[in-house]
Write an enzyme that holds these catalytic residues in place. Structure first.
Site, short mmCIF file in Angstrom:
data_model
loop_
_atom_site.label_atom_id
_atom_site.label_comp_id
_atom_site.label_asym_id
_atom_site.label_seq_id
_atom_site.Cartn_x
_atom_site.Cartn_y
_atom_site.Cartn_z
N GLY A 234 22.27 37.30 40.39
CA GLY A 234 21.11 37.89 41.07
C GLY A 234 20.62 39.03 40.21
N GLN B 40 26.36 37.20 34.86
CA GLN B 40 27.72 37.70 35.12
C GLN B 40 28.16 38.60 33.94
OE1 GLN B 40 27.47 33.94 35.54
NE2 GLN B 40 26.65 34.48 37.50
P1 IMP Z 1 31.11 31.95 41.62
O1 IMP Z 1 30.46 32.23 40.31
O2 IMP Z 1 30.14 31.88 42.78
O3 IMP Z 1 32.02 30.77 41.55
O4 IMP Z 1 32.06 33.20 41.98
C1 IMP Z 1 33.24 33.50 41.23
C2 IMP Z 1 33.41 35.01 41.08
O5 IMP Z 1 32.37 35.53 40.27
C3 IMP Z 1 33.31 35.79 42.41
O6 IMP Z 1 34.16 36.91 42.32
C4 IMP Z 1 31.87 36.25 42.43
O7 IMP Z 1 31.70 37.39 43.24
C5 IMP Z 1 31.65 36.54 40.96
N1 IMP Z 1 30.25 36.45 40.55
C6 IMP Z 1 29.55 35.33 40.27
N2 IMP Z 1 28.30 35.64 39.90
C7 IMP Z 1 28.21 36.98 39.94
C8 IMP Z 1 27.16 37.89 39.63
O8 IMP Z 1 26.05 37.53 39.23
N3 IMP Z 1 27.46 39.21 39.79
C9 IMP Z 1 28.68 39.64 40.19
N4 IMP Z 1 29.69 38.82 40.48
C10 IMP Z 1 29.45 37.48 40.35
#
Ligand code: IMP
Length: 424
Positions: free
Chosen positions: A39, A219
């Site tokens: 985001g 990320q």
């Molecule tokens: P996923 O990417 O939805 O599978 O989430 C895996 C981990 O990465 C979780 O701890 C999420 O909160 C974190 N995460 C994924 N995308 C973001 C981001 O854009 N900002 C912060 N944390 C993220």
């Protein structure tokens, strides 16, 4: 000259603002990993956006925005985001969608809920993990499959057969139909079908003609699938080391690599976080920094800056300059702590442990620096920053051996101090 904007922490470093700022001078902006789990907060001409799929180049006419092969794309999210930006701009942004990018399917989101990764890992529940897993298992659906309806339906039928075998008790899975999913996908994809193509070649051509190409990371290094705090990570490579593969260019060389870090640390989801502040100090930072997720609205865990983790991120991202964001949030603190080492089983270490079990046992060893009182949010020159703020930045730059390229002192684009970062 090309520039890459790369996260140095657990995501949410403020990359959105930086890419939006730099995108206005770019010819092409490329997002290369992740999907709608990201985001990116962008303030464009006073209007605030949280972008999840479309690169920041979309806010500028004449800038090509590329969704590269390393991404996973949710067409429903893409369609909504695209139409919001079209309304805002009064015209269509230029987009190119990599034909080999994988698509997030409705069943990927269902799988996250059925398997409970939202709880165990604290994922964003956007279907990211299952989509990347299908890619590795060679049962994924790619953007190119949208160009041939019968091929698409055939692949969906094969995938659904496997799902039904794995989840015979799950009504939500048993109710899925390949024809319905294909219909829905193609209706979402309609405006994008002519925009699907060979992104790798387009990026290579832009680089070869010397165009300003901006790579927008999503990320951060500590969420990298291989080098982050596994298993509390995302499912893609989030670092510069993974960029050439994500875009399919072997001899990639990006001259400017901007490592973005907040002036403190945040993390959403589960997993160890040695410098986390619990209690009132953590809540204070959360409120002061408005630390709530753009994608999920979850409150972010907050803590002091962690130089051990940042050194690890420095190796992965090889930054040529640092972009420090949210420095203004620390204004008013009497003292600021910085973690310079960890204490693990009675020994002091300065390397980032590979095992999260060890990381969870690490206690931060802090150095305490002076804070500053004066409002810095209207400053535009590095030299005008209070002495204590400059000392804080210098400490970080020296510890990582990377110069400070940019300091962000507020969310809008103009609240930025550029320090002569060489953009070619
Ligand atoms: P996923 O990417 O939805 O599978 O989430 C895996 C981990 O990465 C979780 O701890 C999420 O909160 C974190 N995460 C994924 N995308 C973001 C981001 O854009 N900002 C912060 N944390 C993220």
């Amino acid at each position: 000259m090309a520039t890459a904007v790369l996260g140095m922490q657990w995501g949410d470093e403020g990359k959105g603002k930086i890419t939006h700022l730099l995108a206005r001078e770019a010819k092409m902006v490329v997002r290369f990993n992740g999907g709608p789990n990201a985001g990116h907060t962008v303030i464009d001409r006073g209007v605030k956006f949280g972008t999840h799929q479309i690169p920041a180049g979309a806010f500028y006419p004449g800038v090509m925005s590329v969704l590269a092969g390393g991404m996973v794309i949710d067409l429903a999210v893409l369609r909504d985001e695209y139409s919001t930006i079209v309304k805002h701009l009064g015209g269509e942004p230029e987009l190119l969608i990599a034909d080999n990018a994988h698509l997030i399917m409705p069943y990927h989101r269902l799988l996250e809920d059925l398997e409970g990764s939202g709880k165990t890992i604290g994922t964003t529940r956007r279907g990211i993990g299952p989509a990347y897993r299908d890619r590795a298992a060679r049962i994924g659906i790619r953007a190119i499959d949208l160009l041939n309806r019968s091929r698409l339906e055939k692949k969906l039928s094969a995938r659904l057969a496997l799902l039904r075998r794995a989840w015979p008790q799950a009504e939500s899975i048993m109710a899925l139909s390949a024809a319905d999913i294909a219909d829905e996908l193609l209706s979402f994809a309609q405006p994008f079908l002519p925009l699907i193509g060979d992104a790798s070649m387009a990026i290579e051509q832009a680089m070869a003609s010397g165009d300003e190409v901006l790579f927008e990371g999503a990320q951060g290094a500590l969420l990298d699938v291989d080098y982050g705090t596994y298993p509390y990570v995302t499912s893609s490579s989030t670092v510069y080391a993974g960029l050439p593969h994500a875009i399919g260019i072997g001899n990639l060389s990006v001259g400017n690599r901007l490592g973005v870090t907040k002036a403190y640390t945040t993390r959403v989801g589960e997993g160890p976080f040695p410098t986390e502040l619990v209690g009132e100090d953590g809540s204070w930072l959360q409120r002061a920094g408005s630390e709530f997720g753009v994608t999920t609205g979850r409150p972010r865990r907050c803590g002091w800056l962690d130089v051990v983790a940042l050194r690890h991120a420095t190796r992965l991202n090889a930054p040529t300059g640092l972009a420090i964001t949210k420095l203004d949030i620390l204004t008013g603190l009497q003292e600021i702590k910085v973690c310079r080492a960890y204490r693990l089983r009675g020994r002091e270490i300065t390397t980032f442990p590979t095992s999260v079990e060890d990381l969870a046992l690490c206690e931060p060893v802090y150095e305490t620096l002076h804070g500053w009182e004066d409002d810095i949010s209207n400053l535009r020159e590095y030299a005008d920053l209070p002495v204590a703020a400059r000392e804080y930045l210098n400490m970080l730059s020296n510890a990582l051996d990377v110069p400070i390229a940019l300091v962000s002192v507020g969310p809008s684009p103009e609240k930025t101090i550029m320090t002569g970062f060489d953009r070619g």
